[in-house]
Design a protein around this motif. Structure first.
Motif, PDB file in Angstrom:
ATOM      1  N   THR A 390      38.902  58.343  48.038  1.00  0.00           N
ATOM      2  CA  THR A 390      38.334  58.296  46.689  1.00  0.00           C
ATOM      3  C   THR A 390      38.149  59.721  46.181  1.00  0.00           C
ATOM      4  OG1 THR A 390      37.173  56.288  47.285  1.00  0.00           O
ATOM      5  CG2 THR A 390      36.423  57.413  45.290  1.00  0.00           C
ATOM      6  N   LEU A 391      38.773  60.018  45.050  1.00  0.00           N
ATOM      7  CA  LEU A 391      38.720  61.372  44.486  1.00  0.00           C
ATOM      8  C   LEU A 391      37.579  61.481  43.493  1.00  0.00           C
ATOM      9  CD1 LEU A 391      42.521  61.722  43.732  1.00  0.00           C
ATOM     10  CD2 LEU A 391      41.281  62.896  45.547  1.00  0.00           C
ATOM     11  N   ALA A 393      35.875  62.156  39.961  1.00  0.00           N
ATOM     12  CA  ALA A 393      36.423  61.608  38.714  1.00  0.00           C
ATOM     13  C   ALA A 393      37.472  62.473  38.022  1.00  0.00           C
ATOM     14  CB  ALA A 393      35.269  61.304  37.763  1.00  0.00           C
ATOM     15  N   GLN A 394      37.223  63.816  37.949  1.00  0.00           N
ATOM     16  CA  GLN A 394      38.173  64.644  37.184  1.00  0.00           C
ATOM     17  C   GLN A 394      39.520  64.833  37.895  1.00  0.00           C
ATOM     18  OE1 GLN A 394      35.040  65.498  38.027  1.00  0.00           O
ATOM     19  NE2 GLN A 394      34.261  67.195  36.793  1.00  0.00           N
ATOM     20  N   GLN A 395      39.530  64.692  39.206  1.00  0.00           N
ATOM     21  CA  GLN A 395      40.715  65.114  39.972  1.00  0.00           C
ATOM     22  C   GLN A 395      41.854  64.086  39.885  1.00  0.00           C
ATOM     23  OE1 GLN A 395      39.516  66.004  43.990  1.00  0.00           O
ATOM     24  NE2 GLN A 395      38.107  67.636  43.352  1.00  0.00           N
ATOM     25  N   SER A 396      43.078  64.586  40.072  1.00  0.00           N
ATOM     26  CA  SER A 396      44.219  63.656  40.113  1.00  0.00           C
ATOM     27  C   SER A 396      45.206  64.123  41.192  1.00  0.00           C
ATOM     28  CB  SER A 396      44.908  63.591  38.757  1.00  0.00           C
ATOM     29  OG  SER A 396      45.311  64.891  38.383  1.00  0.00           O
ATOM     30  N   LEU A 407      47.423  53.353  43.615  1.00  0.00           N
ATOM     31  CA  LEU A 407      46.282  53.982  42.959  1.00  0.00           C
ATOM     32  C   LEU A 407      45.552  52.984  42.094  1.00  0.00           C
ATOM     33  CD1 LEU A 407      45.304  56.902  43.030  1.00  0.00           C
ATOM     34  CD2 LEU A 407      46.605  57.333  40.944  1.00  0.00           C
ATOM     35  N   ASN A 410      40.425  56.134  40.544  1.00  0.00           N
ATOM     36  CA  ASN A 410      40.459  57.313  41.412  1.00  0.00           C
ATOM     37  C   ASN A 410      40.438  56.949  42.895  1.00  0.00           C
ATOM     38  OD1 ASN A 410      40.709  59.141  39.386  1.00  0.00           O
ATOM     39  ND2 ASN A 410      39.208  60.553  40.281  1.00  0.00           N
ATOM     40  N   PRO A 443      37.167  64.917  48.389  1.00  0.00           N
ATOM     41  CA  PRO A 443      37.313  63.463  48.286  1.00  0.00           C
ATOM     42  C   PRO A 443      36.549  62.762  49.409  1.00  0.00           C
ATOM     43  CG  PRO A 443      39.289  64.439  49.203  1.00  0.00           C
ATOM     44  CD  PRO A 443      38.355  65.568  48.901  1.00  0.00           C
TER      45      PRO A 443
END
Ligand code: G3I
Length: 451
Positions: A390-391, A393-396, A407, A410, A443
């Motif tokens: 789980t990342l 929120a902002q990350q991709s 996916l 997130n 994460p």
């Protein structure tokens, strides 16, 4: 050690020879529950490439000594290792392997006398006449040192180009001496050790194709003119881009029909689990179907030291556990595994398969980072695993390797790509690249689920 000293010490060490003979007898008296003993039951050897610097590792040596009946030094007999300067022969590492093999009653394949690669630079600087002399001196020096101790020599390695032309590969030997260098090398080799089988060895010649046709025509010509050649080695490095050819057996057979032995010399097959096991079975069955296929060598003992370790191409994993491919080879050789081995792959097990997932950041820069999740099987072998990451929120995620992601927002759920099967306690992993988009937080890795 000089050539003379080695020959004298060989002759003087009758005790060593006797010990080797005893070990060999002990091997053959065992039940066919190892690769070497099962292959012996089929009249074949089963060998492995060996690196001298791993012989001191207890598990490496134990696996080698238990399972294999022949060894090929992986790098230690090559020109750069044995004659780094002209006439300056050095055999320390190669001797270590040969001595170890003999103490265990194993045969030794010699690899390799004349090859364009791992060639010290001084060789390429010689003019034609000097080069011819140097080539013959190298053959005589190396073969003389091990005279009577090597069952087969790769006299010339990889002299043909890939692709459709069937042409010879450019090398100092080819470019300065022409096609005749191969014939000359074989004639010199025969005189240097008349007892050794003399082989031509190459890759991408495993099926019928332009390259194998070119080698075939050379061998046919050699046989018709009495040039001494006894066998052809098929390296057999396979993966999804270069799978086991459907006409593998027919190709081995057509060479055998020319009156030479054939040997599978550097076998490895990238992959895992039952698909890899099935490919190995096909190779072993092909060799057994050809009377003159005298033996097989895998290119290493354990995945962790393979020249392409990322592809896990061998029969033992990094913990020296037997892989499904091992069971398949043993069974194809007519051997029987140990059903009482609680850790053996394919055993039904007596509990629930488990795994753990651990996370590490392996690289970091302003706008992103790389993460690695290591998956480790519990006390039972597993055939698949699932892990969640789980990342923040902002990350991709911009890339992922060695896993198959799906996916949801997130939350990334990752399953194996080629790396689902793990022996008890064995590990694999997947990696990924993340764009931070302003957040440097780590994460969260969820529970690993195994099946
Ligand atoms: O030992 C040095 C080490 O001291 C140094 O720090 C390190 C840095 O690169 O290199 C080490 O040597 C490497 C050597 O393997 C031992 O690990 C060489 O760089 C590396 O080039 C060498 O690769 C070998 C390769 O042949 C060279 O062409 C592989 O181990 C060996 O498996 C491979 O074997 C060949 C067969 O001889 C012919 N057929 C193809 C097969 C696979 O490429």
């Amino acid at each position: 050690m000089s050539m003379t000293v080695r020959r004298l010490s060989r002759a003087a060490t009758a005790g060593l020879v006797a010990a080797a003979a005893l070990t060999a007898a002990a091997h053959s008296a065992e039940a066919a529950d190892t690769l070497g003993s099962a292959a012996a039951g089929q009249g074949r050897y089963f060998g492995t490439a060996v690196a001298a610097n791993h012989l001191g590792e207890a598990d490496y040596a134990a696996t080698l000594d238990r399972e294999f009946s022949s060894v090929t030094p992986e790098n230690e007999m090559k020109w750069d290792a044995t004659e780094p300067s002209r006439g300056g022969f050095t055999f320390t590492s190669a001797d270590r392997i040969v001595d170890h093999a003999q103490s265990q009653g194993m045969d030794v394949r010699g690899h390799t006398l004349v090859w364009h690669s791992q060639l010290p630079s001084w060789v390429g600087q010689l003019g034609a006449s000097d080069l011819r002399t140097a080539m013959n001196d190298h053959i005589k020096g190396l073969m003389g040192h091990y005279k009577g101790e090597i069952h087969s020599w790769d006299v010339v390695n990889e002299a043909f180009q890939d692709g459709g032309s069937g042409a010879r590969r450019s090398s100092p030997f080819q470019d300065k001496l022409g096609d005749g260098f191969i014939e000359e090398a074989f004639r010199t080799a025969r005189a240097a050790d008349p007892a050794a089988k003399l082989c031509y060895n190459d890759y991408n010649t495993d099926g019928v194709n332009a390259k194998s046709n070119a080698v075939y025509n050379m061998v046919k010509d050699f046989k018709s003119r009495g040039v001494p050649i006894d066998c052809v080695g098929f390296q057999s490095h396979f993966n999804s881009n270069s799978p086991v050819p459907s006409d593998y057996r027919q190709n081995l057979q057509r060479f055998a029909d020319l009156g030479v032995d054939v040997q599978i010399t550097e076998l490895d097959i990238e992959g895992s689990g039952s698909a890899q096991a099935a490919d190995y079975t096909e190779v072993v069955e092909a060799c057994l179907a050809v009377d003159r296929c005298t033996g097989m060598t895998v290119w290493g003992v354990t995945d962790k030291y393979s020249w392409r370790s990322g592809g896990t191409p061998l029969l033992f994993d990094g913990n020296y556990d037997e892989k499904p491919a091992y069971d398949a080879v043993l069974s194809a050789l007519g051997g029987s595994g140990d059903p009482g081995d609680p850790d053996g792959p394919g055993d039904p097990g007596d509990g629930t398969a488990t795994c753990t997932a651990t996370y590490t950041r392996t690289a970091d820069w302003n706008s992103g980072y790389n993460g690695q999740v290591t998956i480790t099987a519990g006390s039972e072998p597993i055939s698949s695993w699932t892990a969640t990451v789980t990342l923040p929120a902002q990350q991709s995620v911009s890339a992922l390797w060695n896993g198959t992601p799906s996916l949801n927002g997130n939350v990334m759920t990752v399953r194996p790509s080629w790396n689902g099967t793990l022996a008890a306690g064995a590990s694999t992993g997947f990696g990924f690249t993340v764009a931070k988009n302003g957040s440097d937080a780590a994460p969260t890795v969820g529970t690993c689920t195994a099946s």
